[in-house]
Motif scaffolding. Sequence first.
Motif, PDB file in Angstrom:
ATOM      1  N   GLN A 219      35.941  44.509  40.035  1.00 41.89           N
ATOM      2  CA  GLN A 219      34.544  44.760  40.402  1.00 41.89           C
ATOM      3  C   GLN A 219      33.549  44.154  39.421  1.00 41.89           C
ATOM      4  O   GLN A 219      32.400  43.918  39.779  1.00 41.89           O
ATOM      5  CB  GLN A 219      34.309  46.265  40.502  1.00 41.89           C
ATOM      6  CG  GLN A 219      35.068  46.931  41.618  1.00 41.89           C
ATOM      7  CD  GLN A 219      34.895  48.436  41.593  1.00 41.89           C
ATOM      8  OE1 GLN A 219      34.301  48.983  40.673  1.00 41.89           O
ATOM      9  NE2 GLN A 219      35.421  49.106  42.602  1.00 41.89           N
ATOM     10  N   THR A 220      33.968  43.948  38.181  1.00 42.62           N
ATOM     11  CA  THR A 220      33.033  43.432  37.176  1.00 42.62           C
ATOM     12  C   THR A 220      33.057  41.909  37.070  1.00 42.62           C
ATOM     13  O   THR A 220      32.434  41.343  36.176  1.00 42.62           O
ATOM     14  CB  THR A 220      33.348  44.022  35.788  1.00 42.62           C
ATOM     15  OG1 THR A 220      34.665  43.635  35.383  1.00 42.62           O
ATOM     16  CG2 THR A 220      33.233  45.541  35.819  1.00 42.62           C
ATOM     17  N   THR A 221      33.774  41.242  37.970  1.00 50.74           N
ATOM     18  CA  THR A 221      33.820  39.781  37.935  1.00 50.74           C
ATOM     19  C   THR A 221      32.728  39.193  38.829  1.00 50.74           C
ATOM     20  O   THR A 221      32.150  39.886  39.678  1.00 50.74           O
ATOM     21  CB  THR A 221      35.182  39.251  38.400  1.00 50.74           C
ATOM     22  OG1 THR A 221      35.331  39.482  39.806  1.00 50.74           O
ATOM     23  CG2 THR A 221      36.314  39.934  37.645  1.00 50.74           C
ATOM     24  N   ARG A 222      32.494  37.911  38.661  1.00 52.07           N
ATOM     25  CA  ARG A 222      31.458  37.236  39.439  1.00 52.07           C
ATOM     26  C   ARG A 222      31.861  37.033  40.898  1.00 52.07           C
ATOM     27  O   ARG A 222      31.043  36.612  41.717  1.00 52.07           O
ATOM     28  CB  ARG A 222      31.155  35.870  38.805  1.00 52.07           C
ATOM     29  CG  ARG A 222      32.352  34.942  38.727  1.00 52.07           C
ATOM     30  CD  ARG A 222      32.067  33.717  37.880  1.00 52.07           C
ATOM     31  NE  ARG A 222      33.232  32.877  37.690  1.00 52.07           N
ATOM     32  CZ  ARG A 222      33.567  31.857  38.474  1.00 52.07           C
ATOM     33  NH1 ARG A 222      32.791  31.556  39.510  1.00 52.07           N
ATOM     34  NH2 ARG A 222      34.641  31.148  38.241  1.00 52.07           N
ATOM     35  N   HIS A 223      33.112  37.329  41.226  1.00 49.41           N
ATOM     36  CA  HIS A 223      33.600  37.088  42.589  1.00 49.41           C
ATOM     37  C   HIS A 223      33.360  38.257  43.538  1.00 49.41           C
ATOM     38  O   HIS A 223      33.555  38.113  44.747  1.00 49.41           O
ATOM     39  CB  HIS A 223      35.101  36.769  42.556  1.00 49.41           C
ATOM     40  CG  HIS A 223      35.446  35.540  41.789  1.00 49.41           C
ATOM     41  ND1 HIS A 223      35.223  34.267  42.271  1.00 49.41           N
ATOM     42  CD2 HIS A 223      35.974  35.388  40.555  1.00 49.41           C
ATOM     43  CE1 HIS A 223      35.627  33.377  41.372  1.00 49.41           C
ATOM     44  NE2 HIS A 223      36.081  34.027  40.322  1.00 49.41           N
ATOM     45  N   VAL A 224      32.960  39.401  43.012  1.00 47.76           N
ATOM     46  CA  VAL A 224      32.891  40.592  43.851  1.00 47.76           C
ATOM     47  C   VAL A 224      31.810  40.471  44.927  1.00 47.76           C
ATOM     48  O   VAL A 224      31.967  40.992  46.044  1.00 47.76           O
ATOM     49  CB  VAL A 224      32.674  41.850  42.984  1.00 47.76           C
ATOM     50  CG1 VAL A 224      31.275  41.890  42.385  1.00 47.76           C
ATOM     51  CG2 VAL A 224      32.969  43.111  43.780  1.00 47.76           C
ATOM     52  N   GLU A 225      30.712  39.787  44.642  1.00 46.59           N
ATOM     53  CA  GLU A 225      29.655  39.631  45.642  1.00 46.59           C
ATOM     54  C   GLU A 225      30.164  38.868  46.863  1.00 46.59           C
ATOM     55  O   GLU A 225      29.974  39.294  48.008  1.00 46.59           O
ATOM     56  CB  GLU A 225      28.464  38.888  45.039  1.00 46.59           C
ATOM     57  CG  GLU A 225      27.804  39.607  43.878  1.00 46.59           C
ATOM     58  CD  GLU A 225      26.737  38.745  43.228  1.00 46.59           C
ATOM     59  OE1 GLU A 225      25.978  38.088  43.954  1.00 46.59           O
ATOM     60  OE2 GLU A 225      26.667  38.725  41.980  1.00 46.59           O
ATOM     61  N   GLU A 226      30.810  37.752  46.606  1.00 42.55           N
ATOM     62  CA  GLU A 226      31.342  36.971  47.724  1.00 42.55           C
ATOM     63  C   GLU A 226      32.415  37.755  48.467  1.00 42.55           C
ATOM     64  O   GLU A 226      32.508  37.683  49.710  1.00 42.55           O
ATOM     65  CB  GLU A 226      31.924  35.645  47.229  1.00 42.55           C
ATOM     66  CG  GLU A 226      32.460  34.796  48.379  1.00 42.55           C
ATOM     67  CD  GLU A 226      33.150  33.521  47.927  1.00 42.55           C
ATOM     68  OE1 GLU A 226      33.729  32.828  48.792  1.00 42.55           O
ATOM     69  OE2 GLU A 226      33.121  33.221  46.714  1.00 42.55           O
ATOM     70  N   ALA A 227      33.246  38.501  47.729  1.00 46.66           N
ATOM     71  CA  ALA A 227      34.312  39.281  48.372  1.00 46.66           C
ATOM     72  C   ALA A 227      33.734  40.267  49.380  1.00 46.66           C
ATOM     73  O   ALA A 227      34.267  40.435  50.487  1.00 46.66           O
ATOM     74  CB  ALA A 227      35.133  40.016  47.317  1.00 46.66           C
ATOM     75  N   LEU A 228      32.633  40.933  49.039  1.00 52.18           N
ATOM     76  CA  LEU A 228      31.998  41.876  49.952  1.00 52.18           C
ATOM     77  C   LEU A 228      31.429  41.162  51.181  1.00 52.18           C
ATOM     78  O   LEU A 228      31.527  41.666  52.312  1.00 52.18           O
ATOM     79  CB  LEU A 228      30.899  42.644  49.226  1.00 52.18           C
ATOM     80  CG  LEU A 228      31.386  43.705  48.226  1.00 52.18           C
ATOM     81  CD1 LEU A 228      30.250  44.159  47.318  1.00 52.18           C
ATOM     82  CD2 LEU A 228      32.003  44.901  48.963  1.00 52.18           C
TER      83      LEU A 228
END
Length: 298
Positions: A219-228
């Motif tokens: 959750q604290t990585t930069r990829h979480v936004e795209e994952a959602l």
Amino acid sequence: MSFAKAYSGLKGAAVRALAIGACGLAVAGCDTLSSLNPFDKSETYKPEIVADVPAEQLYNDGLARIQKRDFEGAAKKFSALDKQYPYSEWARKGLIMAAYANYEGGLYEESITAAKRYLQLHPSSPDAAYAQYLLASSYYDQIPDITRDQEKSERALMALQELIQRYPKSEYVADAKKKIQVASDQLAGKEMEVGRFYLQKRNYSGAINRFRTVVSRYQTTRHVEEALERLTEAYMAMGIVNEAQTAAAVLGHNFPDSPWYKDAYALLTKGGVEPRENSESWISKAFRGVPQVSQRAG
């Protein structure tokens, strides 16, 4: 931490017994023995006596090689202490120094082996935290690019987390936390790469599983936004609208200025719905109790 700072106290350690008497006979090879004629008294086998090198000399030779940046040679000297003086204080110091020398020389697997052995034999010693740090760093420095297998990234993450858990007051914790973020980001990136592939192939369940891993574990990585946002896409494609709405709502709540939220919002409105969080969704539960996600991920 510099080598001099970490090990300034090792060089001045009291010298152990330097000689233990004759070390035994070094027997010649089978070919030599077979060539002797037992009935010829003129041929006499002369055993070679090999004396151990004093422990202090081996240790200092290793230090000298480090100064010359001959890390491989230094590691061999330090490793010899463990072989010639097993279970001694010299062996303990030699083992941690062998892990250090191998690491500095880029011999990561050898450093891992030495560090693991040190932790197994001396888990409570003052240098145990440093051994764990060398172990974790040896994995960390082998992290490959995102297109390759991420086993080393996973091992690095586990070793770094263990460092923080076992030695929370260690001076290596701050650096370990930074490396954890990098390793986590790498692992999340790999999940995203595979998830995008599945999404493109319309394997929506496979894609969801990958994006779910990112949302749940990284959750604290930069990829979480795209994952959602990708979860919004996949769930909408499968007709699971309530989960798509929840993914978009959680995205908007934690990252209101994200371009990924704009895409997710547009996708939902195109389908005639808007973001709406279902508190019983796994997505909602995954983010529960994780404050200021947007600041930590950014």
